[in-house]
Design an enzyme around this catalytic site. Structure first.
Site, short mmCIF file in Angstrom:
data_model
loop_
_atom_site.label_atom_id
_atom_site.label_comp_id
_atom_site.label_asym_id
_atom_site.label_seq_id
_atom_site.Cartn_x
_atom_site.Cartn_y
_atom_site.Cartn_z
N HIS A 1 0.81 -1.21 0.00
CA HIS A 1 0.00 0.00 0.00
C HIS A 1 0.85 1.27 0.00
O HIS A 1 1.94 1.29 0.55
CB HIS A 1 -0.89 0.02 1.25
CG HIS A 1 -1.71 -1.20 1.41
ND1 HIS A 1 -1.93 -1.78 2.63
CD2 HIS A 1 -2.36 -1.99 0.51
CE1 HIS A 1 -2.69 -2.86 2.49
NE2 HIS A 1 -2.95 -3.00 1.21
N LYS B 1 5.76 6.74 7.16
CA LYS B 1 5.21 5.78 8.12
C LYS B 1 6.32 5.31 9.05
O LYS B 1 7.46 5.11 8.62
CB LYS B 1 4.66 4.54 7.42
CG LYS B 1 3.46 4.73 6.57
CD LYS B 1 3.03 3.39 5.98
CE LYS B 1 1.90 3.54 4.99
NZ LYS B 1 1.56 2.25 4.36
N TYR C 1 1.13 1.50 13.41
CA TYR C 1 1.59 2.38 12.34
C TYR C 1 1.39 3.82 12.78
O TYR C 1 0.28 4.20 13.17
CB TYR C 1 0.72 2.22 11.09
CG TYR C 1 0.74 0.91 10.40
CD1 TYR C 1 1.38 0.78 9.17
CD2 TYR C 1 0.08 -0.19 10.92
CE1 TYR C 1 1.36 -0.42 8.50
CE2 TYR C 1 0.06 -1.40 10.26
CZ TYR C 1 0.70 -1.51 9.04
OH TYR C 1 0.68 -2.69 8.38
N ASP D 1 -6.38 -6.23 -1.90
CA ASP D 1 -4.98 -6.49 -2.24
C ASP D 1 -4.85 -7.42 -3.45
O ASP D 1 -3.93 -7.27 -4.25
CB ASP D 1 -4.23 -7.06 -1.04
CG ASP D 1 -4.02 -6.02 0.06
OD1 ASP D 1 -4.25 -4.82 -0.19
OD2 ASP D 1 -3.64 -6.42 1.17
#
Length: 186
Positions: free
Chosen positions: A65, A75, A135, A171
């Site tokens: 992603h 991130k 995250y 996905d």
């Protein structure tokens, strides 16, 4: 003294952080985030969003992603329970490491985090059952900027250690790279 030791990877801008673990007979403490210390390690901007994922079965792959500009994000990815093979792919247009990836084991035991700059796709495969990931994002999620690559794309050459399982419908729908793909602008 910083509680984060930055280890550079073969891909410029992508960093592996080792978090100092302080402990005694009661247990331990590790710092997950410190704006001042992480700025020195390459964190850009505020923490705009914090997410947690839980994944039940080993072999599950989540990813690959990323957010398109102008909503690209940095991130900081940490595994707090179980273990994963964490993967970041350089999608920066014109980068000398374009489409190269870096993979590292993150676990609840090894006190590592991956600092992923803008312009990278990210995903992971669970190596154990009952994995939990945290995250930190420098920008909020924007559905209109969401993008991804297929985790099993031969062009990416990711050597997943377990058979890939439990890919979400989203996905599975990510496209394979075309020869015309040039990446994302910085």
């Amino acid at each position: 003294m910083s509680r984060f030791l930055r280890r550079d990877t073969p891909i410029e801008g992508l960093a592996l952080l080792e978090r100092a673990r302080l402990g005694d007979d009661r247990g331990f403490l590790t710092r997950l985030f410190c704006a001042e210390e992480l700025a020195e390690a390459g964190w850009l901007g505020p923490v705009a969003q914090v997410n947690e994922t839980g994944t039940q079965k080993a072999g599950t792959v989540r990813g690959m992603h990323f957010q398109l500009p102008p909503f690209a994000e940095t991130k900081l990815v940490t595994c707090v329970a179980g273990a994963v093979l964490d993967v970041a792919i350089d999608l920066r247009e014109g980068s000398p490491t374009f489409l190269k990836h870096f993979a590292v084991e993150l676990s609840g035991e090894n006190t590592r985090s991956l600092l992923i700059p803008q312009g990278f796709a990210h995903g992971f495969q669970t190596l154990t059952d009952d994995v939990r990931m945290i995250y930190l994002h420098s920008a909020p999620f924007r559905a209109e900027a969401e993008a991804g690559l297929h985790a099993e794309d031969p062009a990416l050459a990711i050597d997943w250690p377990l058979p890939v399982s439990n890919l979400s419908m989203r996905d599975r729908a990510h496209p394979l790279l075309s020869p015309e793909y040039r990446g994302v602008a910085a």
